[in-house]
Enzyme design. Structure first.
Site, PDB file in Angstrom:
ATOM      1  N   ILE A 202     -60.632  47.625 -11.988  1.00 35.25           N
ATOM      2  CA  ILE A 202     -59.421  48.403 -12.219  1.00 35.25           C
ATOM      3  C   ILE A 202     -59.129  48.413 -13.715  1.00 35.25           C
ATOM      4  O   ILE A 202     -59.115  47.366 -14.364  1.00 35.25           O
ATOM      5  CB  ILE A 202     -58.199  47.808 -11.487  1.00 35.25           C
ATOM      6  N   LYS A 203     -58.897  49.607 -14.241  1.00 37.00           N
ATOM      7  CA  LYS A 203     -58.448  49.751 -15.623  1.00 37.00           C
ATOM      8  C   LYS A 203     -56.977  50.140 -15.595  1.00 37.00           C
ATOM      9  O   LYS A 203     -56.596  51.104 -14.929  1.00 37.00           O
ATOM     10  CB  LYS A 203     -59.270  50.825 -16.343  1.00 37.00           C
ATOM     11  N   THR A 204     -56.158  49.371 -16.299  1.00 38.10           N
ATOM     12  CA  THR A 204     -54.730  49.643 -16.281  1.00 38.10           C
ATOM     13  C   THR A 204     -54.128  49.306 -17.633  1.00 38.10           C
ATOM     14  O   THR A 204     -54.827  48.858 -18.544  1.00 38.10           O
ATOM     15  CB  THR A 204     -54.038  48.852 -15.152  1.00 38.10           C
TER      16      THR A 204
END
Length: 291
Positions: A202-204
């Site tokens: 996940i990129k956040t």
């Protein structure tokens, strides 16, 4: 036919020494297939469990934005200093030399632009092409709470299902709508939904309050987006805070290629992520490297 002469029976079987079964320790990824774990091991340094990605996929909806006018001139010198390259298949084929020998995360969502609703994306890459290009993961936006939330989640599901068949990880990138509040509650929701749909990375965004709760509530590795251009010292502080609070790496673009000294900035970020340097020490490194 193999030579059958002088075949000798094996003798040294070390029967007193059990075979080692080395665990795959990347968060939430221990039960994945060998091929997917192998690709993830190229993205995340096995010695540190972390990664420094260089994102230059912005042109898929922004066009030739500042710093990305000429990938071959502005970005190519940074390749050797990144752990991973994140780009579109068009740029990969046209500009990135195959001998670069860096793992690639391919942008797999698109069909939108800055002139229209950003959340209205479709899957823009077949898994066959991702495999053909020897990529290590595919990436797509997920827009929780936006007008096209349902479609963006379906895009992630489609990529995860296709990726599981060929051992290709999917990175879900949490996009934020125009009216969305960037806080812990929102990103906890967005990252968890993406992980529940099967995304392996996940990129956040980093948030100052409660980021450690976002990481704790997400069962797979989180890498932070660099976001808008910040002064170098502030960007390094953001990196350090994120890593200190449990992030597994960074995926930075504008804070690298829009820096006055991009190579020096890459080295400083590497120092934070892989060598646990503080923001102050990393900034000193940046200042020394830019001279």
């Amino acid at each position: 036919m193999a030579d059958l002469d002088d075949i000798k029976d094996g003798k040294d079987f070390r029967t007193d020494q059990p075979q080692k079964n080395i665990p795959f320790t990347l968060k939430g990824c221990g039960a994945l297939d060998w091929g997917m774990q192998s690709r993830l091991s190229r993205i995340f340094n096995p010695k540190t469990g972390k990664t420094v990605m260089l994102a230059f996929d912005h042109g898929y909806f922004q066009g030739p934005t500042t710093g990305l006018e000429r990938i071959d001139i502005n970005i190519a010198p940074l390749f050797e200093h990144a752990d991973v390259l994140m780009c579109t298949r068009g740029i990969l084929r046209s500009v990135v030399p195959p001998a670069t020998n860096r793992p690639v995360v391919l942008r797999a969502s698109g069909a939108n632009s800055i002139l229209a609703e950003l959340s209205n994306e479709a899957v823009a890459l077949s898994m066959d092409d991702a495999v053909r290009l020897n990529s290590c993961a595919v990436a797509a936006q997920v827009y929780i709470g936006s007008e096209y939330e349902h479609q963006s989640i379906k895009n992630i599901i489609q990529l995860v299902d296709a990726g599981m068949k060929v051992g290709m990880p999917t990175m879900a990138v949490t996009g934020v709508g125009k009216d969305m509040v960037r806080d812990q509650r929102y990103f906890s929701l967005a990252t968890r939904i993406a992980a529940e749909m099967g995304a392996q990375i996940i990129k956040t965004y980093y948030v100052e309050k409660g980021f450690e709760r976002i990481v704790a509530g997400c069962p797979v590795p989180i890498v932070i987006a660099g976001g808008k251009k910040l002064p170098e010292r502030e960007a390094l502080e953001m990196c350090w805070q994120a890593i200190d609070q449990g992030a597994s790496g960074v995926d930075m673009g504008r804070n690298i290629f829009q820096s006055d000294h991009p190579v020096a900035m890459m080295k400083a970020v590497q120092a934070v992520v892989h060598h646990n340097e503080t923001a102050d020490r990393a900034y000193e490194l940046y200042l020394s490297e830019k001279q």
